[in-house]
Motif scaffolding. Sequence first.
Motif, PDB file in Angstrom:
ATOM      1  N   GLY A   1      35.337  -6.680   8.003  1.00  0.00           N
ATOM      2  CA  GLY A   1      33.992  -7.040   7.543  1.00  0.00           C
ATOM      3  C   GLY A   1      33.258  -5.811   7.019  1.00  0.00           C
ATOM      4  O   GLY A   1      32.591  -5.860   5.975  1.00  0.00           O
ATOM      5  N   GLN A   2      33.401  -4.733   7.780  1.00  0.00           N
ATOM      6  CA  GLN A   2      32.716  -3.494   7.361  1.00  0.00           C
ATOM      7  C   GLN A   2      33.288  -2.980   6.033  1.00  0.00           C
ATOM      8  O   GLN A   2      32.545  -2.511   5.169  1.00  0.00           O
ATOM      9  N   GLN A   3      34.612  -3.109   5.894  1.00  0.00           N
ATOM     10  CA  GLN A   3      35.234  -2.653   4.638  1.00  0.00           C
ATOM     11  C   GLN A   3      34.724  -3.483   3.463  1.00  0.00           C
ATOM     12  O   GLN A   3      34.430  -2.945   2.387  1.00  0.00           O
ATOM     13  N   GLN A   4      34.584  -4.807   3.684  1.00  0.00           N
ATOM     14  CA  GLN A   4      34.111  -5.640   2.580  1.00  0.00           C
ATOM     15  C   GLN A   4      32.643  -5.344   2.286  1.00  0.00           C
ATOM     16  O   GLN A   4      32.207  -5.404   1.136  1.00  0.00           O
ATOM     17  N   LEU A   5      31.900  -4.967   3.340  1.00  0.00           N
ATOM     18  CA  LEU A   5      30.502  -4.583   3.148  1.00  0.00           C
ATOM     19  C   LEU A   5      30.422  -3.349   2.234  1.00  0.00           C
ATOM     20  O   LEU A   5      29.606  -3.290   1.307  1.00  0.00           O
ATOM     21  N   VAL A   6      31.308  -2.389   2.506  1.00  0.00           N
ATOM     22  CA  VAL A   6      31.361  -1.179   1.664  1.00  0.00           C
ATOM     23  C   VAL A   6      31.755  -1.568   0.242  1.00  0.00           C
ATOM     24  O   VAL A   6      31.183  -1.075  -0.739  1.00  0.00           O
ATOM     25  N   ALA A   7      32.719  -2.519   0.140  1.00  0.00           N
ATOM     26  CA  ALA A   7      33.179  -2.945  -1.187  1.00  0.00           C
ATOM     27  C   ALA A   7      32.026  -3.592  -1.963  1.00  0.00           C
ATOM     28  O   ALA A   7      31.873  -3.368  -3.170  1.00  0.00           O
ATOM     29  N   VAL A   8      31.194  -4.399  -1.268  1.00  0.00           N
ATOM     30  CA  VAL A   8      30.048  -5.030  -1.938  1.00  0.00           C
ATOM     31  C   VAL A   8      29.066  -3.940  -2.373  1.00  0.00           C
ATOM     32  O   VAL A   8      28.576  -3.936  -3.516  1.00  0.00           O
ATOM     33  N   ALA A   9      28.808  -2.998  -1.466  1.00  0.00           N
ATOM     34  CA  ALA A   9      27.879  -1.913  -1.787  1.00  0.00           C
ATOM     35  C   ALA A   9      28.392  -1.133  -2.992  1.00  0.00           C
ATOM     36  O   ALA A   9      27.634  -0.772  -3.887  1.00  0.00           O
ATOM     37  N   ARG A  10      29.709  -0.870  -3.010  1.00  0.00           N
ATOM     38  CA  ARG A  10      30.285  -0.117  -4.122  1.00  0.00           C
ATOM     39  C   ARG A  10      30.170  -0.914  -5.430  1.00  0.00           C
ATOM     40  O   ARG A  10      29.946  -0.345  -6.502  1.00  0.00           O
ATOM     41  N   ALA A  11      30.319  -2.267  -5.324  1.00  0.00           N
ATOM     42  CA  ALA A  11      30.270  -3.100  -6.530  1.00  0.00           C
ATOM     43  C   ALA A  11      28.868  -3.123  -7.144  1.00  0.00           C
ATOM     44  O   ALA A  11      28.727  -3.241  -8.361  1.00  0.00           O
ATOM     45  N   VAL A  12      27.851  -3.010  -6.322  1.00  0.00           N
ATOM     46  CA  VAL A  12      26.487  -3.151  -6.866  1.00  0.00           C
ATOM     47  C   VAL A  12      25.791  -1.814  -7.074  1.00  0.00           C
ATOM     48  O   VAL A  12      24.704  -1.767  -7.643  1.00  0.00           O
ATOM     49  N   ILE A  13      26.410  -0.728  -6.607  1.00  0.00           N
ATOM     50  CA  ILE A  13      25.720   0.566  -6.616  1.00  0.00           C
ATOM     51  C   ILE A  13      25.394   1.030  -8.047  1.00  0.00           C
ATOM     52  O   ILE A  13      24.390   1.707  -8.284  1.00  0.00           O
ATOM     53  N   ALA A  14      26.226   0.597  -9.018  1.00  0.00           N
ATOM     54  CA  ALA A  14      25.960   1.005 -10.398  1.00  0.00           C
ATOM     55  C   ALA A  14      25.009   0.032 -11.092  1.00  0.00           C
ATOM     56  O   ALA A  14      24.789   0.123 -12.291  1.00  0.00           O
ATOM     57  N   ARG A  15      24.455  -0.887 -10.315  1.00  0.00           N
ATOM     58  CA  ARG A  15      23.473  -1.879 -10.783  1.00  0.00           C
ATOM     59  C   ARG A  15      24.006  -2.699 -11.958  1.00  0.00           C
ATOM     60  O   ARG A  15      23.435  -2.710 -13.057  1.00  0.00           O
ATOM     61  N   PRO A  16      25.111  -3.407 -11.741  1.00  0.00           N
ATOM     62  CA  PRO A  16      25.651  -4.240 -12.823  1.00  0.00           C
ATOM     63  C   PRO A  16      24.780  -5.485 -13.031  1.00  0.00           C
ATOM     64  O   PRO A  16      24.103  -5.930 -12.098  1.00  0.00           O
TER      65      PRO A  16
END
Lengths: 836, 222
Positions: free
Chosen positions: B146-161
Amino acid sequence: MTKLMQDLRSAWRAILKRPLPWLLALVSLALGIGSNTAVWSLYEQALLRPLPVAQAERLVNLSAPGLKEGSTTNNVAGPRDDVLSYPMLRDLAVAPAVGRELVGIAGHRYFTANTAVAGEATTGGRAMLVTGNYFSLLGLSPALGRLLQPADDEAQGRRVAVLAHAWWKQALGGDPGILGRSVRVNGQALEVVGVAPPGFRGTTLGGQPQVYVPMSLRWELDPAAQDDREDRRSYWAYAFGRLAEGVSLEQAQAALNASYRGLLSEVELPLQQGMDAARQERFLARELVLTQGARGQSSLGQSAAPALLLLQGAAALVLLITCLNIANLLLAQGAARAGEYALRASIGASRQRLARQALIEAALLATAGAVLSLPVASLALHVLVAWLPGADSMGLLPESGPSSLSLTLVMALATTLAFGLFPALQSMAAAPLAALRGEGPRATGSRAAERFRAALALGQVAFSMMALALAGLHAQSLLNLARVDLGLRSEGVVGFAVSPDRSGMDGASRTQLFETLERELAALPGVRAASASTVPLLTGSTWGTDIAVRDGPTPQGRDSPFYNLIGPAYFQTLGTTVLQGRAFSAGDREGAPRVAIVNESFVEAFELGPSPVGRRLTDSPRLPDIEIVGVVEDSAYNAVRGPKPPLFYLSWRQNPGLREMHFYVHTDDPYGLMAMIPPLLARLAPDLPVERLQTLDRTIDELHDSQRFVTALAAVMAVLGTTLSALGLYGMLGYTLALRQREIGIRRALGAAPWQLVAMVAGRVGRLLLAGILFGMAAAIALAHLGRALLFEVDNRDPAVLLAAMGVIVLAAGLACVVPTRRALAISPMEALRCH
Amino acid sequence: MIVQLRQLDRIHVQAGLRVPVLREIHLDIAEGEFLSIVGPSGSGKTTLLNVLGLMDHDWSGEYWLDGSAVHQAGARQRQALQRSAVGFIFQHYHLLDDLTVAENLELPLSYRDLPSTARRERVQAALARFGLEGKKGLYPAQLSGGQQQLVAVARAVIARPRLLLADEPTGALHSSQGREIMALLTELNREGMTIVQVTHNPEFAALAARTVELRDGVLGAA
């Protein structure tokens, strides 16, 4: 059997499926093993191969170390410790130990000889003096006729000879009608009674005689020999024996020494004059030493050992790189096939079965590698024999013996199994489930393993950098040597020598011949000038004599300057400028006032001032002074390197009775002239061979043979090392990128542009290259410093050379990276992620 | 509309055979919409997501993304468009094992040439927003799924797509972790982010404002 065939088929398919890594591994193996086989073949021939005689292991060499007063002459057969006097050799041959501990003792010694069979051209070479029991003790049978027998070597010696097989074939075309014909050895006619067996080249490596003659003929055949047949203080004969069945070397030595001690105390000591008690004690303390004689008697092998060891070391390094390559390439292969192994395991294949499959693949690779390495070895052997200094004199041949071929097979198997099978087994060790999920490569690609592979690649880069830098430094050195201003012309100059005293010609006839030759050579078409010279130029030979300037100082350490006896056209032939006074003329001959010409360094060293012409030199109180009639520019004498020595020249015509002479001829067509010289000499002196006929440029090349060899060796190592390193980098990068396929996919999905990924790969490779280059450069600088004697006017940190080497490495690495990087980038990110 | 697909076809060539994977897809996605794509395995859901995410270019038809004609764009333009407009969340997280949580988050920013101070600020903000501050120095292997997917979500949105694509974002998680991730996506959508998810889970599919179904490469209403 069916399973084996199945595995073979499967292995073959696996190889065909991904042929490139196998092909690269195969090329690595062929290069690595081929070069090692070649070097081993030479090493084995020079240092290990026994004589081609019966039970060579029972042969023992005799050595007589200790105090030897009187005259001692030795040659390449061994040091002065090894030689015996002829009377001692005869006494030992009939000692009580012979027939008991030893089957017999035989003697030998080679000497320089002009040899000719009636009706054939005379050739310069060597003849071997052997005792009558020489061939029988070696257990040899003749190829034709008979070999020498004890009766041939009795007091007066029969005038008979046995021809060496190689010479019989080469010079006489293997003529079976040779028996009974006459062979002239240094002008003396001997009857040919037989031909020695093929492959036998005497008991002295490097001796390579053309004929074998009875030792008792020494004083008739060798003009340089004194009459010392009964002189116990003249040591020159080499001896060997054969151990009797069941007798050890130590037993034979003890038995023989019992006689030797008796001979020393009862026969030889009374002959020593003026020997004090201490020296007498040392004299009597001498003992014979018996050593293994299976390889004959020669110090040439030992003197060639450093060069051969250098070669062996270089070849071993290449093999090491090959091993690293195999490991790297097959690790990549194993990683790529981890899934396949896992699948096979999951459907029931045992680990043994998988291991057998990997073993068969490795064995296929090893076999193919061994086969492919043979032509590589053959090529390398031909190159090495052509380049290795002294290979010719040692009689080294470009052929591999059974031990070399066995070594090839063993190396191929060991390399492939040790460095190829292990990675495959590692890949199988990945847990089947993890491998099936695509995590196989990660399982085998731990950080430690990655660091290990990077270290392997780094080592390869360092080795390549070192070899490239060394090759560059030595090539630069060779270039510098070629650019040295010799102060004489070498282009278009042909040189050769004649030794008429070996054909029995007297002093007056020799002088007559030399004069005629100078005149007739100058008259040949295309010839511009020709001159005699007693010193062979640029061969390392020097002639020196005590001389002083009349009424002048003799500089410290300069009282024995070098000199040369030359003809009138010497300076014209060699393009050396006469700065003051004159060159010699035909009138400067015996009976005319003695004259000399000196060079600039001589003028400086002997402080002759601005007007040396007219000053006088003295070389003997019994001889008239020598007047300096000319000054010439400095020129090279015995060597290319180093400062040009102070030199003085004398007219050879004022020094009659010279035994041999060199001639230099300046011509428009050197090779055309070289064809004209033998017929000219054959017309003037039919029994006289032309010796060392070659261009002066070739003579200079020979002077640099060692330098050229090291350069060639470094260049070969550099090419091999760089090729193998590029292959290694290719393998490592291919493997690393295969492991990082998922990472590359993620990075691309997150927006990485291809150039950013290329930069990532380049950064990784760049760090490794940088470290490898730095290590390699440091090693090259250190090695070049150690071997600085071989470098000529080159700084071991020459920036141009080091930069060029670096450029080659970077280029090779860049090329090695192109394919794996392109392949990694060509995979779509989704495909890469789906795989994992 | 942020996404407009017209007559889009995607054909796979397998062993010499042409297999249609997407057929005449016609799809509009409004800015700020939350769309679920459902359908049986092999129906072409992930392929459609890859086309939308500009990771698959072998299709025919028309595709307009944020006003740009993708079907006319070259490789560089597509890449620039992907970098500026698209974020990805994968079923198996796909974090880089050798990088820490903070480094994983910084990675997309480093590919967008942001100055390092701006990168640090954004990473700090994302860590705070997703409650990952305490984990920023940990490696993925040290986190739960769960934590890994949380990081993955954070990484996906960090560039503000503008468009967030999620391929089975909860597929590797157990239900409670899945719900947390879906709550996060819903929240991001409420903040204005356009989200397209592929899912097999009807409960999570229903959280989207609209659901479409793919069957044998043909798109229809769910």
